[in-house]
Design an enzyme around this catalytic site. Structure first.
Site, PDB file in Angstrom:
ATOM      1  N   GLU A  68       0.813  -1.217   0.000  1.00 42.17           N
ATOM      2  CA  GLU A  68       0.000   0.000   0.000  1.00 42.17           C
ATOM      3  C   GLU A  68       0.846   1.267   0.000  1.00 42.17           C
ATOM      4  O   GLU A  68       0.511   2.251  -0.646  1.00 42.17           O
ATOM      5  CB  GLU A  68      -0.956   0.024   1.209  1.00 42.17           C
ATOM      6  CG  GLU A  68      -1.775   1.311   1.237  1.00 42.17           C
ATOM      7  CD  GLU A  68      -2.837   1.346   2.296  1.00 42.17           C
ATOM      8  OE1 GLU A  68      -3.701   2.244   2.215  1.00 42.17           O
ATOM      9  OE2 GLU A  68      -2.816   0.502   3.214  1.00 42.17           O
ATOM     10  N   ASP A  86      -0.528  -5.174   3.058  1.00 43.94           N
ATOM     11  CA  ASP A  86      -0.947  -3.955   3.748  1.00 43.94           C
ATOM     12  C   ASP A  86      -0.383  -4.033   5.162  1.00 43.94           C
ATOM     13  O   ASP A  86      -0.808  -4.881   5.959  1.00 43.94           O
ATOM     14  CB  ASP A  86      -2.468  -3.833   3.788  1.00 43.94           C
ATOM     15  CG  ASP A  86      -2.926  -2.440   4.215  1.00 43.94           C
ATOM     16  OD1 ASP A  86      -2.116  -1.716   4.828  1.00 43.94           O
ATOM     17  OD2 ASP A  86      -4.086  -2.077   3.945  1.00 43.94           O
ATOM     18  N   ILE A  88      -0.604  -2.022   7.759  1.00 43.58           N
ATOM     19  CA  ILE A  88      -1.611  -1.712   8.778  1.00 43.58           C
ATOM     20  C   ILE A  88      -2.908  -1.401   8.043  1.00 43.58           C
ATOM     21  O   ILE A  88      -3.072  -0.323   7.470  1.00 43.58           O
ATOM     22  CB  ILE A  88      -1.209  -0.517   9.673  1.00 43.58           C
ATOM     23  CG1 ILE A  88       0.072  -0.815  10.442  1.00 43.58           C
ATOM     24  CG2 ILE A  88      -2.344  -0.179  10.641  1.00 43.58           C
ATOM     25  CD1 ILE A  88       0.547   0.334  11.331  1.00 43.58           C
ATOM     26  N   ASP A  89      -3.829  -2.342   8.020  1.00 46.89           N
ATOM     27  CA  ASP A  89      -5.140  -2.095   7.432  1.00 46.89           C
ATOM     28  C   ASP A  89      -6.068  -1.620   8.548  1.00 46.89           C
ATOM     29  O   ASP A  89      -6.334  -2.359   9.495  1.00 46.89           O
ATOM     30  CB  ASP A  89      -5.695  -3.364   6.793  1.00 46.89           C
ATOM     31  CG  ASP A  89      -7.015  -3.094   6.092  1.00 46.89           C
ATOM     32  OD1 ASP A  89      -6.976  -2.564   4.971  1.00 46.89           O
ATOM     33  OD2 ASP A  89      -8.075  -3.395   6.684  1.00 46.89           O
ATOM     34  N   THR A  91      -5.734   2.081   9.406  1.00 46.73           N
ATOM     35  CA  THR A  91      -4.793   3.045  10.011  1.00 46.73           C
ATOM     36  C   THR A  91      -5.507   4.034  10.924  1.00 46.73           C
ATOM     37  O   THR A  91      -4.983   4.413  11.973  1.00 46.73           O
ATOM     38  CB  THR A  91      -4.022   3.791   8.902  1.00 46.73           C
ATOM     39  OG1 THR A  91      -3.252   2.851   8.152  1.00 46.73           O
ATOM     40  CG2 THR A  91      -3.080   4.829   9.502  1.00 46.73           C
ATOM     41  N   ASP A 213      -5.914  -4.679   0.351  1.00 47.59           N
ATOM     42  CA  ASP A 213      -6.950  -4.813   1.381  1.00 47.59           C
ATOM     43  C   ASP A 213      -7.463  -6.246   1.477  1.00 47.59           C
ATOM     44  O   ASP A 213      -7.875  -6.684   2.551  1.00 47.59           O
ATOM     45  CB  ASP A 213      -8.148  -3.899   1.060  1.00 47.59           C
ATOM     46  CG  ASP A 213      -7.806  -2.425   1.118  1.00 47.59           C
ATOM     47  OD1 ASP A 213      -7.093  -2.023   2.047  1.00 47.59           O
ATOM     48  OD2 ASP A 213      -8.267  -1.684   0.229  1.00 47.59           O
TER      49      ASP A 213
END
Length: 270
Positions: A68, A86, A88-89, A91, A213
């Site tokens: 990402e 990702d 940190i999905d 954030t 995602d």
């Protein structure tokens, strides 16, 4: 290609990344915006993605990486080994709540999902899957999803799509909400996917998600029997943003046929 070896590498790397994130709460958090004021990124997002890039390139420099935060490679095709990450999905949840965010990782070879991971950092819960060998929660096998009716379902949906908008027929979604047992919204696509594949939610839909995602979740979905497509019922496009629906197999087609109508499709058919 030894998938078992790559799987162990991925699990160890994800767990170490999670430890780094938990330790980051005692350090300075630098917050920036990206596409808009609600599209946030932190120095920790970038640090963790860079960690994945370094570890993967140590494992095999020929593996490509789509992340990402753009720390990996420029990806034009799905050819060869490809990691989709990702760091940190969720954030905004990470910043505001210190919970309800996930690390999500998918490993694909020539466009076919081989390994998938969804890691709830604060709960230390790792869902993983190897193509054809099942899915696991902290290395314990996950069962296939049990059938249910739409009236028994709990679905994940963002309230933005239940009010008038230019993308989807909100009146049909209002009807859906009146029909199902309940709705939830968690602010992390990966977390909602994790809840579907473990049977805690029965469906989740979104009008706009990116490959990172959902990539890890796609592999896991296949192993527990969940059905994941875009909102046209087609395979998700892993090279761009797309609509998304993941659901228990007994209600996936019901949702598409009775409750989901994309406005752009309606206009094109006139």
């Amino acid at each position: 290609m030894n998938l078992q070896k790559i799987n162990e590498f991925a699990i160890n790397t994800i767990l170490q990344a999670g430890r780094q994130i938990r330790e980051s709460f005692s350090k300075e958090l630098i917050i920036e915006t990206k596409a808009n004021a609600n599209d946030l990124v932190t120095n920790i997002d970038r640090k963790i993605e860079q960690y994945f890039v370094e570890k993967i390139k140590e494992l095999d420099p020929s593996h490509k990486i789509l992340g990402e935060e753009g720390m990996g490679d420029r990806i034009a095709t799905l050819d060869g080994p490809l990691w989709i990450i990702d760091p940190i999905d969720g954030t905004m949840n990470f910043i505001k709540q210190g919970r309800h965010f996930m690390i999500t990782v998918g490993f694909f070879v020539d466009g076919v999902g081989k390994l998938g991971y969804l890691y709830d950092v604060m709960r230390d819960e790792l869902i993983s899957a190897i193509q054809g060998e099942g899915a696991f929660l902290n290395r314990q096998p996950l069962k296939k999803l049990n059938p249910l009716t739409i009236e028994e379902a709990i679905i994940g949906i963002n309230s933005s799509w239940v009010i008038p908008n230019g993308k989807i027929n909100h009146e049909k979604l209002v009807k859906l909400i009146k029909t199902v047992r309940g709705t939830r919204s968690y602010g992390s696509a990966a977390m909602e996917i994790a809840l579907v594949v473990t049977g805690k939610l029965d469906a989740y839909l979104s009008m706009r998600l990116a490959p990172w995602d959902i990539a890890g979740g796609l592999v896991i979905a296949n192993e527990v029997g969940a059905v994941a497509t875009n909102l046209k019922g087609q395979p998700f496009n892993l090279l761009s943003q797309d609509t998304f629906l993941i659901a228990n197999p007994s209600i996936h087609q019901v949702l598409l046929d009775q409750y989901i109508e994309l406005i752009e499709e309606k206009q094109h058919s006139k």
